[in-house]
Write a protein that holds these residues in place. Sequence first.
Motif, PDB file in Angstrom:
ATOM      1  N   VAL A  12       0.857  -1.183   0.000  1.00 38.63           N
ATOM      2  CA  VAL A  12       0.000   0.000   0.000  1.00 38.63           C
ATOM      3  C   VAL A  12       0.891   1.230   0.000  1.00 38.63           C
ATOM      4  O   VAL A  12       1.703   1.411   0.896  1.00 38.63           O
ATOM      5  CB  VAL A  12      -0.923   0.025   1.240  1.00 38.63           C
ATOM      6  CG1 VAL A  12      -1.728   1.315   1.269  1.00 38.63           C
ATOM      7  CG2 VAL A  12      -1.849  -1.169   1.230  1.00 38.63           C
ATOM      8  N   ILE A  14       0.899   5.401  -0.147  1.00 37.49           N
ATOM      9  CA  ILE A  14       0.079   6.600  -0.015  1.00 37.49           C
ATOM     10  C   ILE A  14       0.992   7.813  -0.144  1.00 37.49           C
ATOM     11  O   ILE A  14       1.968   7.934   0.580  1.00 37.49           O
ATOM     12  CB  ILE A  14      -0.654   6.663   1.342  1.00 37.49           C
ATOM     13  CG1 ILE A  14      -1.556   5.447   1.529  1.00 37.49           C
ATOM     14  CG2 ILE A  14      -1.462   7.945   1.449  1.00 37.49           C
ATOM     15  CD1 ILE A  14      -2.298   5.451   2.844  1.00 37.49           C
ATOM     16  N   SER A  16       0.621  12.232  -0.906  1.00 35.76           N
ATOM     17  CA  SER A  16      -0.450  13.217  -0.852  1.00 35.76           C
ATOM     18  C   SER A  16       0.053  14.627  -1.107  1.00 35.76           C
ATOM     19  O   SER A  16       1.245  14.920  -1.004  1.00 35.76           O
ATOM     20  CB  SER A  16      -1.141  13.166   0.513  1.00 35.76           C
ATOM     21  OG  SER A  16      -0.251  13.576   1.526  1.00 35.76           O
ATOM     22  N   ARG A  34      -4.982  12.539  -1.743  1.00 33.20           N
ATOM     23  CA  ARG A  34      -4.158  11.356  -1.516  1.00 33.20           C
ATOM     24  C   ARG A  34      -4.329  10.318  -2.608  1.00 33.20           C
ATOM     25  O   ARG A  34      -5.411  10.159  -3.167  1.00 33.20           O
ATOM     26  CB  ARG A  34      -4.509  10.709  -0.174  1.00 33.20           C
ATOM     27  CG  ARG A  34      -4.313  11.598   1.027  1.00 33.20           C
ATOM     28  CD  ARG A  34      -4.433  10.811   2.300  1.00 33.20           C
ATOM     29  NE  ARG A  34      -4.185  11.621   3.475  1.00 33.20           N
ATOM     30  CZ  ARG A  34      -3.926  11.120   4.678  1.00 33.20           C
ATOM     31  NH1 ARG A  34      -3.894   9.814   4.843  1.00 33.20           N
ATOM     32  NH2 ARG A  34      -3.710  11.913   5.698  1.00 33.20           N
ATOM     33  N   ARG A  36      -3.671   6.158  -3.067  1.00 33.81           N
ATOM     34  CA  ARG A  36      -3.363   4.887  -2.412  1.00 33.81           C
ATOM     35  C   ARG A  36      -3.323   3.810  -3.489  1.00 33.81           C
ATOM     36  O   ARG A  36      -4.250   3.689  -4.285  1.00 33.81           O
ATOM     37  CB  ARG A  36      -4.408   4.539  -1.351  1.00 33.81           C
ATOM     38  CG  ARG A  36      -4.413   5.495  -0.185  1.00 33.81           C
ATOM     39  CD  ARG A  36      -5.126   4.947   1.020  1.00 33.81           C
ATOM     40  NE  ARG A  36      -6.525   4.635   0.767  1.00 33.81           N
ATOM     41  CZ  ARG A  36      -7.416   4.447   1.741  1.00 33.81           C
ATOM     42  NH1 ARG A  36      -7.041   4.537   2.999  1.00 33.81           N
ATOM     43  NH2 ARG A  36      -8.665   4.168   1.458  1.00 33.81           N
ATOM     44  N   LYS A  38      -2.601  -0.304  -3.976  1.00 32.37           N
ATOM     45  CA  LYS A  38      -2.277  -1.653  -3.515  1.00 32.37           C
ATOM     46  C   LYS A  38      -1.381  -2.353  -4.528  1.00 32.37           C
ATOM     47  O   LYS A  38      -0.602  -3.227  -4.184  1.00 32.37           O
ATOM     48  CB  LYS A  38      -3.551  -2.460  -3.284  1.00 32.37           C
ATOM     49  CG  LYS A  38      -4.350  -1.998  -2.078  1.00 32.37           C
ATOM     50  CD  LYS A  38      -5.524  -2.923  -1.808  1.00 32.37           C
ATOM     51  CE  LYS A  38      -6.267  -2.508  -0.559  1.00 32.37           C
ATOM     52  NZ  LYS A  38      -7.413  -3.405  -0.267  1.00 32.37           N
ATOM     53  N   CYS A  98      -2.128  10.428  -9.497  1.00 27.34           N
ATOM     54  CA  CYS A  98      -1.863   9.057  -9.043  1.00 27.34           C
ATOM     55  C   CYS A  98      -1.318   8.155 -10.146  1.00 27.34           C
ATOM     56  O   CYS A  98      -0.187   7.669 -10.067  1.00 27.34           O
ATOM     57  CB  CYS A  98      -3.133   8.445  -8.469  1.00 27.34           C
ATOM     58  SG  CYS A  98      -3.898   9.425  -7.155  1.00 27.34           S
TER      59      CYS A  98
END
Length: 263
Positions: A12, A14, A16, A34, A36, A38, A98
């Motif tokens: 994981v 993260i 931000s 943020r 995230r 996996k 992201c």
Amino acid sequence: MDFLDFSCFHLVLIFSLHGVVYSSDGDFAEMKARCRAKNKNDIEYLEETYFNNKKFIVYNTTKGIWTGYTPHGTQLASQFNAEPLSHATKTAAKDILCVANVEALYSFLQNFTYKPLVKLRSVESRGTKNSAMLVCSAYDFYPKTIIITWLKNGQVMTSNLTSTEELANGDWSHQIHSHLEYTPTPGERITCMVEHISLTEPQLYDWDPSMTNSEKNRIVTGASGMLLGLVFATAGLIFYRKKCTGLVQVPINDMGDSTDEMD
């Protein structure tokens, strides 16, 4: 990057963006955007707004909705959820912030990881006579977050387990030790599974019960005793042969003849 951890057997990540706006009367609003991940294909974007340290409203791309946490936040969430442009904007933010950066972030992290050195061994159990204790140790890994899971015939074991925290070695590396107390059963397979960001897949280490540490110690002790006995036997044989070589044989007949001549 705010956080690096394992969760549900997946990495994981993260990271931000964070901003705070203050008003003239002392109130302030805080916004966190943020990401995230996996894995490279399971990426979530969250946008959280706080007012005076209280959660106000949140958008989550996995749920695809705004959620309010105060009366005013709930009212705004209903308005935003009714606007298609609001959802399209957050989807674009997910792609820009992201998706575009996860690949580069994974590559960056891989350059700063070290694989754990894993050892699986048996130690003396403090439980019943029929119980056994296994220790799965991981050494010299980085970063420190790691998961050790015990399996019995491929199934996760959840009882009679104890683990230390990740222990710093005094440099950048870490170690951890996981203990399993169980009752051995013929034909079963006990496995220590180790997961770490440095590993492309979980590593499995099966315990071989055919020779425990105590049995190995008995074999070593027995071999040492045999070797010591052989040394003493060889030394005794050499001493005996040297002693026999030093004896002087006196012919009995010659001694008798000599006596007669003297008479």
